[in-house]
Design an enzyme around this catalytic site. Sequence first.
Site, mmCIF file in Angstrom:
data_model
loop_
_atom_site.group_PDB
_atom_site.id
_atom_site.type_symbol
_atom_site.label_atom_id
_atom_site.label_comp_id
_atom_site.label_asym_id
_atom_site.label_seq_id
_atom_site.Cartn_x
_atom_site.Cartn_y
_atom_site.Cartn_z
ATOM 1 N N LYS B 79 73.957 72.142 28.539
ATOM 2 C CA LYS B 79 74.194 71.819 27.127
ATOM 3 C C LYS B 79 73.669 72.949 26.246
ATOM 4 C CE LYS B 79 73.493 67.933 23.874
ATOM 5 N NZ LYS B 79 72.838 66.631 23.670
ATOM 6 N N SER B 154 75.810 62.965 22.044
ATOM 7 C CA SER B 154 76.103 64.337 21.701
ATOM 8 C C SER B 154 76.375 65.246 22.901
ATOM 9 C CB SER B 154 74.927 64.909 20.905
ATOM 10 O OG SER B 154 73.775 64.982 21.712
ATOM 11 N N SER B 178 72.359 60.163 23.909
ATOM 12 C CA SER B 178 73.262 61.312 24.011
ATOM 13 C C SER B 178 73.649 61.729 25.432
ATOM 14 C CB SER B 178 72.656 62.523 23.293
ATOM 15 O OG SER B 178 72.804 62.373 21.905
#
Lengths: 477, 480
Positions: B79, B154, B178
């Site tokens: 990420k 996210s 997330s």
Amino acid sequence: MAKQYETVIGLEVHVELATKTKIFCGCSTAFGGAPNTHTCPVCTGMPGSLPVLNKQVVEYAAAVGLATNCSITQYCKFDRKNYFYPDNPQNYQISQLYLPICRNGHVEIETENGKKQVRIHEIHMEEDAGKLIHDEWDDCSLVDFNRSGVPLIEIVSEPDMRSAEEVIAYLEKLRLIIQYLGASDCKLQEGSMRADVNLSVREVGSETFGTRTETKNLNSFKAIARAIENERERQIDLIEDGKAVIQETRRWDDAKEYSYAMRSKEDAQDYRYFPEPDLVPIVISDEWLDTIRNQQPEFRDEKMKRYKEEFDIPEYDISIITASKHMADLFEEAVALGSNPKKVSNWLMVETLRLMKDRSIEAEDLKFSAANLAKLIALTESKTINSSVAKEVFEVMFDENIDPDQYVEAKGLKTVNDEGALRSVIETILTENPQSVADYKAGKVKAIGFLTGQTMKAMKGKADPSEINRILMELLQ
Amino acid sequence: MDITQLTALELGKKIRQREISVREAVLASQKKISEQEDSLHCYITLNTEAALMQADQIQKKIDDKTLTSPLAGVPVAIKDNICTKDILTTCASKILSNFIPPYSAEAYQNLEKQGAILLGKTNMDEFAMGSTTETSAFGVTKNPRDPNRVPGGSSGGSCAAVAADECFYALGSDTGGSIRQPSSFCGVTGIKPTYGTVSRYGLVAYGSSLDQIGPIAKDVTDCAVILEAIASYDPKDSTSVKRDSYDFTAGLVNDVKGLKIGLPNDYFGDGLDSEVKASILAAAKTLEAQGAILEEFDLGLVDYAIPAYYTIASAEASSNLARFDGVKYGYRTDDAEELHHMYKKSRSEGFGPEVKRRIMLGSFVLSSGYYDAYYLKALRTKALIKQAFDNAFDKYDIILGPAAPTTAPKFGELVSDPIKMYLSDIYTISTNLAGLPGISIPCGNDHAGLPIGVQMLAKCFDEKTLIRAAYSFEQTKERR
Ligand SMILES: [Zn+2]
């Protein structure tokens, strides 16, 4: 009749702690590195970096708290103080608001008006900011983060002081305590000790406080005294004119002897303090606190008492020597190396103080080592050098911390012990100065001084004056 | 055989047995990426050249047996809020569009030691603020199961990349769901570990007291192995915890006999899609059939979790994001008249609307006069929520419920309505407030074939039980 006013002063004193590394990272706190060389992701506010508390900071802060009679907060926390400024890489400062490490202390000060207690509201730990450098040439500003993250403690007093004299006595007291603890060198000029003055005036007899201002940028005791006097006058003038004192922060310009407003309460910043989520609460166990307490050094009062008992030196000398931790250390080390305490004290009280004044140096900045002072004393004791040579050597030692043994050897400053050579020089001097010899014989004792001087000159100063005197007397019989 | 469909461990084994070379594995992933990226957009930055060089180096170490880890040579996606030295790390924000970190996050370094190969940095909601990956400054990521729908957020890029076989596993971060919510939307498995288990050093902070890095993979086994690799006590992170055990793979046991599972009534009420509800209840029944004991109970305080969470997370974010000012790194506006103008313009131009909304919200709840009413109250609520979970875990080994109220929505549905978006986090955020570990694993599909994830929670530091329950459930299903 003119109204009588009383000045009410409280101090916020920032002290840079003498840790080797910064408060939240492993970077060096040493002065003088090229810009941004003592930095890492933490102290430059890189994304994703995290602070880790330096335990030494807690120990120093607690030690100062103990020495100033504070109660120690054994469960304390850090908070974030949010504000934007380029010297502050995260745009928040890690400080303490809600649970500062020390609270409710006091120190005793002494002025011409006698003894008095100044209460300490709190002492908290925080990080220093970097430094902005304005490049006039390129019309830009640069940031140096070498000082960013250097540990500070802020000592906040109650508004207990009433004059510049008391303020300076309080600062000197704090400085001495902290220097004795080794927690900081407390140099105002270099910024390792900084004092902000909160001042208000009120009519004598009034119970309520007036509106106060905070004055910053005070870099010496003299500046503090001048700024206090100036601000007192300014506030009294305002009140006499029927105007209000505005609560504001003012910056002192010592060159102009004038302060100007930086920001007032109306546009005061909201720092949006909240508990620092990247650090866990600090738990100071009883054991840890005991360890810190047991490591407290001998402070000045105890030291003065001990010197009085151990050494045969004047009380005045003791008070001067112990007024600086560094000088007291020099004294004790030289004595431990075998020097006569009286001799050591003499060197400190006379030549050292003279040169400190001449060179504008503070006791904490003395360069020469106790070992070299001890060597110099040994050289005079053994009459290897005479006292005037010793003073010359001391001056060089004072400036450059040279080894007196090596220096005397290299410069050929040893007293000449060859009696035959000295005797023949004196014989020459006597032949060359018949008038003086005649004067002496006629009873003018003063003439001996001239003859001794001439001899010393011929010997290039390397003779023992008592020896010259002995031979002269013998030859003049 | 399509290499990219293997799990991380299957690939790792074939690499060690020399059936597949590391280079072949990397090339297979890169081929998949080049075929699909134009439509899916899972990645912000690809590490193409460096990954191949890394592949050859890792291959040597595997060949001379200096690297024997189960993850050696297996390509990973990270990420984009996890710092990778010398590789662009943007947090999907314009303000960090040029930020190249001088150091790597601890979790990533732990993976590097295991011989992981970085394929690239994945898309996400800007600074992890969002539930759909639509707040990214670099465009949306599409759900591999249905390109008209969001992947969740996210960590949407990481979950989509795993679901689309564009990597063998990924790292995400979870501040309020997330990892778990996009795992549910994309049909993959993701774990949010107990707070303090994985070092946050190098994770660009959103809500410092809530953030945790965790694994996203194709099955529970991979997740357990990856978690074991990334978890460590890190003195650089003061909130890192020295755990008694890091042996997460010890939980890979197919046995739930006598395991007490609590179903919070609060998680099955209004707002939960009926198909999702049916699928989650079916998952619970499956575990019951394996010997687990089910019981419904009232957790309480669920309605307070969202306001408490958004107060705390936004407050921390408003301070954490203050450092992005155009002075030291990142985006700086072209024309500014003086310092404060530069701050204002750089930040106004650099941050997207959702980030600005949370910075303003956070600044507001911390401002003097409001601090006690909002921030302190939120902290007290957080403590009460933790207490409610502690009480529940006195009775149950596992709490089971949905990871999200619906399956993946269409683009624009959530992001256009912030309140609706915040409410969609209802089943995941309490976990972060209480610091608990949680997992989301696929348990079925809705009528449109969209994946549904079942969320399981365990008490702090009990990932082993969490993994055991999830693994046992997974064993009852066929491989996809
Ligand atoms: Zn540093």
